[in-house]
Write an enzyme that holds these catalytic residues in place. Sequence first.
Site, PDB file in Angstrom:
ATOM      1  N   THR A 210       0.811  -1.227   0.000  1.00  0.00           N
ATOM      2  CA  THR A 210       0.000   0.000   0.000  1.00  0.00           C
ATOM      3  C   THR A 210       0.835   1.264   0.000  1.00  0.00           C
ATOM      4  O   THR A 210       0.471   2.259  -0.609  1.00  0.00           O
ATOM      5  CB  THR A 210      -0.888   0.013   1.271  1.00  0.00           C
ATOM      6  OG1 THR A 210      -1.740  -1.105   1.205  1.00  0.00           O
ATOM      7  CG2 THR A 210      -1.732   1.263   1.368  1.00  0.00           C
TER       8      THR A 210
ATOM      9  N   SER B  16       1.537  -7.752  -1.109  1.00  0.00           N
ATOM     10  CA  SER B  16       2.233  -8.788  -0.343  1.00  0.00           C
ATOM     11  C   SER B  16       1.416 -10.068  -0.184  1.00  0.00           C
ATOM     12  O   SER B  16       1.915 -11.062   0.318  1.00  0.00           O
ATOM     13  CB  SER B  16       2.698  -8.263   1.015  1.00  0.00           C
ATOM     14  OG  SER B  16       1.644  -8.222   1.932  1.00  0.00           O
ATOM     15  N   SER B  17       0.161 -10.062  -0.644  1.00  0.00           N
ATOM     16  CA  SER B  17      -0.601 -11.316  -0.656  1.00  0.00           C
ATOM     17  C   SER B  17      -0.005 -12.278  -1.678  1.00  0.00           C
ATOM     18  O   SER B  17      -0.267 -13.481  -1.636  1.00  0.00           O
ATOM     19  CB  SER B  17      -2.062 -11.053  -1.017  1.00  0.00           C
ATOM     20  OG  SER B  17      -2.553 -10.033  -0.201  1.00  0.00           O
TER      21      SER B  17
ATOM     22  N   ASP C 215       0.172  -7.015   4.848  1.00  0.00           N
ATOM     23  CA  ASP C 215      -0.566  -8.271   4.998  1.00  0.00           C
ATOM     24  C   ASP C 215       0.323  -9.456   5.369  1.00  0.00           C
ATOM     25  O   ASP C 215      -0.052 -10.275   6.207  1.00  0.00           O
ATOM     26  CB  ASP C 215      -1.328  -8.600   3.701  1.00  0.00           C
ATOM     27  CG  ASP C 215      -2.523  -7.677   3.497  1.00  0.00           C
ATOM     28  OD1 ASP C 215      -2.894  -6.974   4.460  1.00  0.00           O
ATOM     29  OD2 ASP C 215      -3.077  -7.654   2.383  1.00  0.00           O
TER      30      ASP C 215
ATOM     31  N   THR D 217       2.876  -9.974  14.589  1.00  0.00           N
ATOM     32  CA  THR D 217       1.697 -10.492  13.918  1.00  0.00           C
ATOM     33  C   THR D 217       0.823  -9.298  13.538  1.00  0.00           C
ATOM     34  O   THR D 217       0.810  -8.290  14.261  1.00  0.00           O
ATOM     35  CB  THR D 217       0.974 -11.512  14.837  1.00  0.00           C
ATOM     36  OG1 THR D 217      -0.001 -12.190  14.108  1.00  0.00           O
ATOM     37  CG2 THR D 217       0.320 -10.882  16.049  1.00  0.00           C
TER      38      THR D 217
ATOM     39  N   THR E  64      -0.189 -22.089  19.878  1.00  0.00           N
ATOM     40  CA  THR E  64      -1.530 -21.739  20.352  1.00  0.00           C
ATOM     41  C   THR E  64      -2.205 -20.777  19.376  1.00  0.00           C
ATOM     42  O   THR E  64      -1.547 -19.918  18.789  1.00  0.00           O
ATOM     43  CB  THR E  64      -1.505 -21.102  21.758  1.00  0.00           C
ATOM     44  OG1 THR E  64      -2.831 -20.665  22.092  1.00  0.00           O
ATOM     45  CG2 THR E  64      -0.553 -19.930  21.858  1.00  0.00           C
ATOM     46  N   GLN E  65      -3.518 -20.959  19.212  1.00  0.00           N
ATOM     47  CA  GLN E  65      -4.245 -20.017  18.364  1.00  0.00           C
ATOM     48  C   GLN E  65      -4.639 -18.781  19.166  1.00  0.00           C
ATOM     49  O   GLN E  65      -5.248 -17.851  18.632  1.00  0.00           O
ATOM     50  CB  GLN E  65      -5.456 -20.666  17.702  1.00  0.00           C
ATOM     51  CG  GLN E  65      -6.443 -21.315  18.637  1.00  0.00           C
ATOM     52  CD  GLN E  65      -7.568 -22.013  17.879  1.00  0.00           C
ATOM     53  OE1 GLN E  65      -8.676 -21.518  17.873  1.00  0.00           O
ATOM     54  NE2 GLN E  65      -7.297 -23.143  17.265  1.00  0.00           N
ATOM     55  N   CYS E  66      -4.265 -18.749  20.458  1.00  0.00           N
ATOM     56  CA  CYS E  66      -4.493 -17.537  21.256  1.00  0.00           C
ATOM     57  C   CYS E  66      -3.586 -16.437  20.750  1.00  0.00           C
ATOM     58  O   CYS E  66      -2.511 -16.681  20.210  1.00  0.00           O
ATOM     59  CB  CYS E  66      -4.159 -17.779  22.727  1.00  0.00           C
ATOM     60  SG  CYS E  66      -5.370 -18.771  23.567  1.00  0.00           S
TER      61      CYS E  66
HETATM   62  N1  ASP Z   1      -2.619  -5.647   0.523  1.00  0.00           N
HETATM   63  C1  ASP Z   1      -1.534  -4.783   0.940  1.00  0.00           C
HETATM   64  C2  ASP Z   1      -0.263  -5.618   0.959  1.00  0.00           C
HETATM   65  O1  ASP Z   1      -0.044  -6.337   1.893  1.00  0.00           O
HETATM   66  C3  ASP Z   1      -1.797  -4.166   2.256  1.00  0.00           C
HETATM   67  C4  ASP Z   1      -0.679  -3.262   2.758  1.00  0.00           C
HETATM   68  O2  ASP Z   1       0.232  -2.917   2.065  1.00  0.00           O
HETATM   69  O3  ASP Z   1      -0.742  -2.839   3.901  1.00  0.00           O
HETATM   70  O4  ASP Z   1       0.513  -5.568   0.035  1.00  0.00           O
END
Ligand code: ASP
Length: 341
Positions: free
Chosen positions: A14, A59-60, A91, A166, A277-279
């Site tokens: 972003t 970054s996805s 992300d 995280t 843990t998922q906590c």
């Molecule tokens: N979808 C974007 C990415 O992870 C979100 C971001 O940049 O914060 O590339």
Amino acid sequence: MPKPRILLLYTGGTIGMVKNFETGALKVFNFKKLLQNIPELKQLDCDIETLSFEMPIDSSDMDTLQWAKMATIINDNYDGFDGFVILHGSDTMAYSASALSFMLQNLNKPVVFTGSQLPIGDLRTDAKENLITAIQIASLTQDGQPAVREVSLYFEYKLYRGNRTTKISAEHFNAFTSPNYPALAESGVHLKFHKEYFLPATQYKPLQVSFDFDDNVAIVKMFPGINAKVLSALLNVPNLKGIVLETYGAGNAPSGDWFIGILQKAIERGLHVVNVTQCWGGRVNMGQYETSTMLKKIGVISGADITTEAAITKMMYLLGQNVPHSNFKELFETSLCGELS
Ligand code: ASP
């Protein structure tokens, strides 16, 4: 004294995105425009050189090849720069910061990940503060040495150890946390460092980069209602070598024979099973409840207080190193670069 030299690497995200006027969706744009938007960078007391991925990504789309690209750029430029700032989408930033922490062995210069929730050109952007302070942190020295010599992540006034982070919010500027490890630095009127939490200084050794990851892994999250058919199908994926099992609370999972039986068979076949843990915070303590005692008995590995992001990247990294099967558990349960305690 020569000014510190900082390499700023734009991978995407972003921070450098613009709106597509036709669809309204955000897409990446030319990195040079990013710098035009921040004339303030010229005021910093360091020399900044910029590099961009040829094809910046959301970054996805991050994967092990992109991690190798980042590590190669750091490796190739290691001697010529005092610090590195990686601009990255938020992300999957916690995954990349974890991966790079394992890849860059003997690191003794700062590698600071940052990004933003709003594009740099947006009037209310959080990008400028994140970027400027990340560069300041990367260029700070103490007794002629870089102040922070590890892979870290700076976001919204806090510097964290990268492999402890995280992402917690898709809305707030305060998008990251480090649930089980204190911040390394905080930015307010002053930049306050908490040196007691830095990785201990070690004797200088040349940087060594490991590029090999094995992606025959999966994350399996427990939920009430998970059944034998589903679990069995997941654990019998051809060539699967390890799973990160996200359990309840302090590492608890269903105690039924069917559940333990499927896991035990998989472990006997050679699959590595790591319990996290998922906590949001806290640690796995197998044996604290009866519902985790059997997990310990059948050889499940304890992830202690590691994040899922660091656990899955550590698993891919260790498998990529071809660690002998008999050493895997012990190595996983040992902190390699401050990722667990
Ligand atoms: N979808 C974007 C990415 O992870 C979100 C971001 O940049 O914060 O590339």
